[in-house]
Design a protein around this motif. Structure first.
Motif, PDB file in Angstrom:
ATOM      1  N   ALA A 111       0.868  -1.231  -0.033  1.00 42.94           N
ATOM      2  CA  ALA A 111      -0.052   0.042   0.019  1.00 42.94           C
ATOM      3  C   ALA A 111       0.951   1.252   0.097  1.00 42.94           C
ATOM      4  O   ALA A 111       0.484   2.299  -0.589  1.00 42.94           O
ATOM      5  CB  ALA A 111      -1.073  -0.092   1.360  1.00 42.94           C
ATOM      6  N   LEU A 112       1.980   1.171   0.766  1.00 38.63           N
ATOM      7  CA  LEU A 112       2.861   2.310   0.742  1.00 38.63           C
ATOM      8  C   LEU A 112       3.676   2.538  -0.658  1.00 38.63           C
ATOM      9  O   LEU A 112       3.748   3.819  -0.910  1.00 38.63           O
ATOM     10  CB  LEU A 112       3.907   2.186   1.717  1.00 38.63           C
ATOM     11  CG  LEU A 112       4.897   3.236   1.955  1.00 38.63           C
ATOM     12  CD1 LEU A 112       4.428   4.713   2.173  1.00 38.63           C
ATOM     13  CD2 LEU A 112       5.831   2.894   3.279  1.00 38.63           C
ATOM     14  N   VAL A 113       3.936   1.563  -1.412  1.00 38.47           N
ATOM     15  CA  VAL A 113       4.385   1.595  -2.494  1.00 38.47           C
ATOM     16  C   VAL A 113       3.488   2.372  -3.527  1.00 38.47           C
ATOM     17  O   VAL A 113       3.849   3.268  -4.154  1.00 38.47           O
ATOM     18  CB  VAL A 113       4.799   0.286  -3.185  1.00 38.47           C
ATOM     19  CG1 VAL A 113       5.140   0.446  -4.614  1.00 38.47           C
ATOM     20  CG2 VAL A 113       5.865  -0.359  -2.502  1.00 38.47           C
ATOM     21  N   ARG A 114       2.182   1.866  -3.638  1.00 36.83           N
ATOM     22  CA  ARG A 114       0.895   2.379  -4.141  1.00 36.83           C
ATOM     23  C   ARG A 114       0.961   4.000  -3.919  1.00 36.83           C
ATOM     24  O   ARG A 114       1.031   4.789  -5.047  1.00 36.83           O
ATOM     25  CB  ARG A 114      -0.292   1.671  -4.056  1.00 36.83           C
ATOM     26  CG  ARG A 114      -1.366   2.358  -4.982  1.00 36.83           C
ATOM     27  CD  ARG A 114      -2.555   1.211  -4.665  1.00 36.83           C
ATOM     28  NE  ARG A 114      -3.526   1.613  -5.534  1.00 36.83           N
ATOM     29  CZ  ARG A 114      -4.579   2.314  -5.157  1.00 36.83           C
ATOM     30  NH1 ARG A 114      -4.663   3.132  -3.725  1.00 36.83           N
ATOM     31  NH2 ARG A 114      -5.732   2.723  -5.745  1.00 36.83           N
ATOM     32  N   ASN A 115       1.053   4.229  -2.606  1.00 34.38           N
ATOM     33  CA  ASN A 115       0.595   5.698  -2.096  1.00 34.38           C
ATOM     34  C   ASN A 115       1.928   6.498  -2.838  1.00 34.38           C
ATOM     35  O   ASN A 115       1.653   7.680  -2.642  1.00 34.38           O
ATOM     36  CB  ASN A 115       0.452   5.843  -0.818  1.00 34.38           C
ATOM     37  CG  ASN A 115      -1.097   5.126  -0.686  1.00 34.38           C
ATOM     38  OD1 ASN A 115      -1.898   4.970  -1.436  1.00 34.38           O
ATOM     39  ND2 ASN A 115      -1.138   4.813   0.885  1.00 34.38           N
TER      40      ASN A 115
END
Length: 315
Positions: free
Chosen positions: A83-87
């Protein structure tokens, strides 16, 4: 195939870029200018879509971000890391849109949604009369944050020139409108001259520049090649080093700029100690908004031993 441009001295005279080979770049600049005139909420919406598209298509950059985030946030679950990569791609997509705002709009229009914290630290440091090295980082608000601070302070900036000469001309002229002086990334004399004149100079050290003049200091617990130039500059100029950061708000359109107390007993005479302190400060600030950092950069490319296996594989 990516267009290659040979490095050459800056030429910011637009009349030098009339040849048809520059027309695609001019078209891109026209799009940037047009988007910069749109309401900020729409800009953020568009930036999010660009970021999500890059997250899906830019597999090499996504791989680098995945590696960095798994190294730096081992306490996160795999789903939290993903999720952090996507964000991160979303935040940097918005940052790409904000380039146009930084270059083509008056940042005064954003001061109503910008809050500055700790400016007294910078004022007190300048009162010493030796200049200030403003220690920044590669956050997704890089250009816009830099443009915004010039509404509150006078500053010079060090710049790594763009490979595309026309883009470099646009960027340089935009920054010259905001900053006192736009220094080349290798212009040490110019930097020291600004500090002698008791100027504030924006300066960032948080990328991997290879093996020259570095120590390996922990960054999120990983030995990272960290340049020692900050200590050298502070020793030669007796300037104050003031950390600062800038972030986009999550809940509503707006920005926060943070100035922090000057580093004490800096430089210490121990390059590793100084580099570790700088990295700790960067890590603390990144944790305010982890998605707004440039995780797509190969921060751990240079390893302590040349025989150490790389983290990023062949991508």
């Amino acid at each position: 195939m990516k267009k290659k441009y040979r490095r050459q001295p800056r030429n910011t005279d637009y009349s030098a870029y009339r040849h048809p080979r520059w027309w695609p770049t001019w078209a891109g600049i026209a799009v940037m200018w047009s988007v910069a005139q749109l309401p900020i909420r729409f800009q953020w919406w568009l930036g999010k879509r660009i970021g999500l598209l890059a997250w899906r298509l830019a597999s090499r950059r996504r791989h680098i971000a995945e590696v960095n985030i798994r190294l730096c946030f081992p306490e996160f679950t795999r789903s939290q890391q993903d999720a952090l990569v996507r964000n991160t791609f979303i935040a940097n997509g918005i940052g790409l849109i904000e380039l146009g705002t930084a270059w083509f709009r008056n940042p005064k229009k954003l001061t109503g949604i910008t809050e500055v914290h700790g400016k007294e630290h910078l004022d007190n440091a300048l009162a010493k009369g030796k200049g200030v090295l403003l220690l920044g980082g590669h956050y997704s608000t890089l250009d816009l944050g830099g443009s915004l601070i010039t509404e509150y302070i006078e500053a010079d900036v060090m710049q790594r020139d763009h490979n595309n000469p026309l883009m470099n001309a646009i960027m340089t002229r935009a920054r010259e409108r905001r900053y006192g002086t736009v220094l080349g990334s290798r212009d040490l004399r110019g930097l020291l001259r600004s500090l002698r004149d008791n100027r504030t100079v924006w300066y960032a050290t948080d990328q991997d520049y290879g093996r020259k003049d570095i120590v390996f200091a922990p960054f999120f617990g990983i030995p990272a090649g960290t340049i020692t130039a900050t200590s050298r500059i502070a020793a030669r100029s007796h300037c104050k080093v003031v950390p600062f950061s800038h972030f986009r708000r999550d809940d509503k359109p707006g920005y926060d700029i943070y100035f922090h107390p000057p580093l004490e007993s800096f430089p210490s005479g121990d390059d590793l100690r100084d580099a570790t302190e700088i990295n700790q400060i960067l890590e603390r600030e990144i944790r305010r908004a982890p998605d707004q950092y440039l995780w797509m950069h190969r921060r751990f490319k240079t390893r302590p031993d040349i025989d150490d296996p790389g983290f990023y594989g062949n991508k």
